[in-house]
Write a protein that holds these residues in place. Structure first.
Motif, PDB file in Angstrom:
ATOM      1  N   ASP A  12       0.800  -1.223   0.000  1.00 55.58           N
ATOM      2  CA  ASP A  12       0.000   0.000   0.000  1.00 55.58           C
ATOM      3  C   ASP A  12       0.836   1.278   0.000  1.00 55.58           C
ATOM      4  O   ASP A  12       0.300   2.373  -0.069  1.00 55.58           O
ATOM      5  N   GLN A  13       2.169   1.145   0.066  1.00 59.35           N
ATOM      6  CA  GLN A  13       3.045   2.317   0.080  1.00 59.35           C
ATOM      7  C   GLN A  13       3.995   2.371  -1.111  1.00 59.35           C
ATOM      8  O   GLN A  13       4.764   3.312  -1.249  1.00 59.35           O
ATOM      9  N   ARG A  14       3.963   1.391  -1.983  1.00 64.07           N
ATOM     10  CA  ARG A  14       4.932   1.303  -3.087  1.00 64.07           C
ATOM     11  C   ARG A  14       4.875   2.471  -4.052  1.00 64.07           C
ATOM     12  O   ARG A  14       5.884   2.813  -4.652  1.00 64.07           O
ATOM     13  N   ASP A  15       3.718   3.039  -4.241  1.00 66.61           N
ATOM     14  CA  ASP A  15       3.601   4.119  -5.216  1.00 66.61           C
ATOM     15  C   ASP A  15       3.563   5.503  -4.596  1.00 66.61           C
ATOM     16  O   ASP A  15       3.341   6.485  -5.282  1.00 66.61           O
ATOM     17  N   ARG A  16       3.798   5.598  -3.310  1.00 68.48           N
ATOM     18  CA  ARG A  16       3.816   6.902  -2.635  1.00 68.48           C
ATOM     19  C   ARG A  16       5.205   7.521  -2.728  1.00 68.48           C
ATOM     20  O   ARG A  16       6.207   6.835  -2.705  1.00 68.48           O
ATOM     21  N   HIS A  17       5.231   8.837  -2.790  1.00 71.90           N
ATOM     22  CA  HIS A  17       6.485   9.588  -2.759  1.00 71.90           C
ATOM     23  C   HIS A  17       6.764  10.042  -1.329  1.00 71.90           C
ATOM     24  O   HIS A  17       5.855  10.126  -0.520  1.00 71.90           O
ATOM     25  N   ALA A  18       8.023  10.373  -1.067  1.00 68.91           N
ATOM     26  CA  ALA A  18       8.383  11.001   0.205  1.00 68.91           C
ATOM     27  C   ALA A  18       7.853  12.429   0.150  1.00 68.91           C
ATOM     28  O   ALA A  18       8.515  13.334  -0.322  1.00 68.91           O
ATOM     29  N   ALA A  19       6.618  12.607   0.569  1.00 68.16           N
ATOM     30  CA  ALA A  19       5.985  13.920   0.498  1.00 68.16           C
ATOM     31  C   ALA A  19       5.365  14.242   1.850  1.00 68.16           C
ATOM     32  O   ALA A  19       5.007  13.350   2.610  1.00 68.16           O
ATOM     33  N   GLY A  20       5.248  15.528   2.125  1.00 62.79           N
ATOM     34  CA  GLY A  20       4.607  15.953   3.356  1.00 62.79           C
ATOM     35  C   GLY A  20       5.493  15.832   4.573  1.00 62.79           C
ATOM     36  O   GLY A  20       5.025  15.941   5.691  1.00 62.79           O
TER      37      GLY A  20
END
Length: 135
Positions: free
Chosen positions: A62-70
């Motif tokens: 569930d985190q593979r497509d997230r960027h280091a954002a926020g």
């Protein structure tokens, strides 16, 4: 339990761009690397950094497509004016100019090629906080 080192893992599109930024401008050195992965350290109190390419299977599904954002990667430093000047002279874009907050925090920010916000902070001495709050 004894914690021997702290590491932050950041998911980015271009591992090499962030690796180059952190090693060329922020004093990190690479201690391990593979396709889509780099582990960086400084050897001082700074947190170690692991860079993972977005989509890497080692990440939870569930985190593979997230960027280091926020998030803001913050470093407390000494000699903040000199550090800001050094980075500017090396061509790093200062994305938040050096400023002083009323509570005594002096800070500025840069952003790496993948959008990772890096903040540098220096705290004023307690007797300087009230005296220079408007400065």
């Amino acid at each position: 339990m004894q914690i021997t080192v702290s590491t932050v893992s950041l998911t980015v599109d271009d591992v090499n761009a962030s690796r180059q930024f952190f090693t060329a401008h922020l004093g990190y050195r690479e201690i391990a690397a593979a396709d889509g992965f780099a582990s960086l350290t400084r050897g001082d109190a700074a947190v170690d950094i692991v860079l993972l390419r977005r989509g890497t299977e080692v990440l939870p599904a569930d985190q593979r497509d997230r960027h280091a954002a926020g998030l803001v990667l913050a470093f407390t430093v000494t000699g903040i004016e000199g550090e800001e000047r050094r980075l500017r002279e090396r061509g790093v874009t200062i994305t938040m100019p050096l400023r002083k907050e009323p509570w005594g925090e002096r800070l500025f920010q840069v952003t790496d090629p993948n959008g990772i916000v890096v903040q540098f902070v220096e705290w004023a001495a307690p007797d300087e906080v009230g005296a220079g709050a408007g400065a």
